[in-house]
Design a protein around this motif. Sequence first.
Motif, PDB file in Angstrom:
ATOM      1  N   LYS A 230      10.231   3.444  11.355  1.00  0.00           N
ATOM      2  CA  LYS A 230       9.869   4.680  10.670  1.00  0.00           C
ATOM      3  C   LYS A 230       8.391   4.650  10.302  1.00  0.00           C
ATOM      4  N   ALA A 231       7.694   5.752  10.586  1.00  0.00           N
ATOM      5  CA  ALA A 231       6.250   5.841  10.343  1.00  0.00           C
ATOM      6  C   ALA A 231       5.978   6.417   8.958  1.00  0.00           C
ATOM      7  N   ALA A 232       5.250   5.666   8.151  1.00  0.00           N
ATOM      8  CA  ALA A 232       4.956   6.105   6.790  1.00  0.00           C
ATOM      9  C   ALA A 232       4.079   7.352   6.790  1.00  0.00           C
ATOM     10  N   ASP A 233       3.147   7.441   7.754  1.00  0.00           N
ATOM     11  CA  ASP A 233       2.244   8.597   7.781  1.00  0.00           C
ATOM     12  C   ASP A 233       2.901   9.850   8.336  1.00  0.00           C
ATOM     13  N   LEU A 234       4.164   9.718   8.774  1.00  0.00           N
ATOM     14  CA  LEU A 234       4.927  10.874   9.249  1.00  0.00           C
ATOM     15  C   LEU A 234       6.169  11.096   8.385  1.00  0.00           C
ATOM     16  N   ASN A 235       6.034  10.739   7.104  1.00  0.00           N
ATOM     17  CA  ASN A 235       7.133  10.920   6.145  1.00  0.00           C
ATOM     18  C   ASN A 235       8.406  10.199   6.577  1.00  0.00           C
TER      19      ASN A 235
END
Length: 263
Positions: free
Chosen positions: A183-188
């Motif tokens: 999961k990408a933090a910068d993509l929520n």
Amino acid sequence: MKSGKPSAKLWRIFPLVILSVSAGCSHSGDPDAREKAYTSGVTPHAPAFFTGPASVLLTNAGGFSAWVTVETESLNERERNFSGHLLGRGSKLVFAPDTDQAASKHQRIGGFSFLWDVGENRGYVLSEALQAYAPVSSSLRVTNVALALLQTAPQKVSGHVCESMRATLDKTDGTAATFEVLKAADLNGFPVRITSETNSPRLTLTFSKIRLEVPAPDVFVPPDGFNKYTSAEAMIDELAARQRNLRRKSNGSLEPYGGYSGH
């Protein structure tokens, strides 16, 4: 009153390379013709990742558009590796395979696109070649999703730094499907990569060109003017019949047919 269903909006978003068919209509239940259509690379069945438990992991983004690359170990050669555009809005998904790429590998999905409602476990197969659609459904039911953070180093996927989580999806048949989710933090927290751990055949979904945006709701319904067929098999029968008529026409022996009826 406006119906809210577009006549061409879906196809403007997902330009497809379509099978060439004649303008007339000729229905046939010939199993040999259907088999030839399938083996030539045309299949109206939605890919398993789209209707399987992995799709549940795509419903928390609110709305998105992305390019997805699918890698599997399926026994079906046409479904092993392919890519395409994917849109999501809550529980609703739209997938349009990259038919150019698939054709070069003799793995064409066949110029079809797919609508799916994860919450209702049903959707539609759409064919622009036929200007038609048919209902599809699944008996799959996911009853619970549990996420656990994995103690691993961050990974970079598609240009995004991701944390690794394990997702366990319980199903009504008493079994569970487990996935590693990056999961990408910068993509929520959007799941940039999903890899099955328990499913057979193994499945990996990798997302790129991700945009967190909410698509218009009318993208997720069949366009106005499309004819409804009773099943995906009925659509492939129709395509096979039209291919036969094209061959007969090229040989100067086109047989008459009765027009659209009763699909």
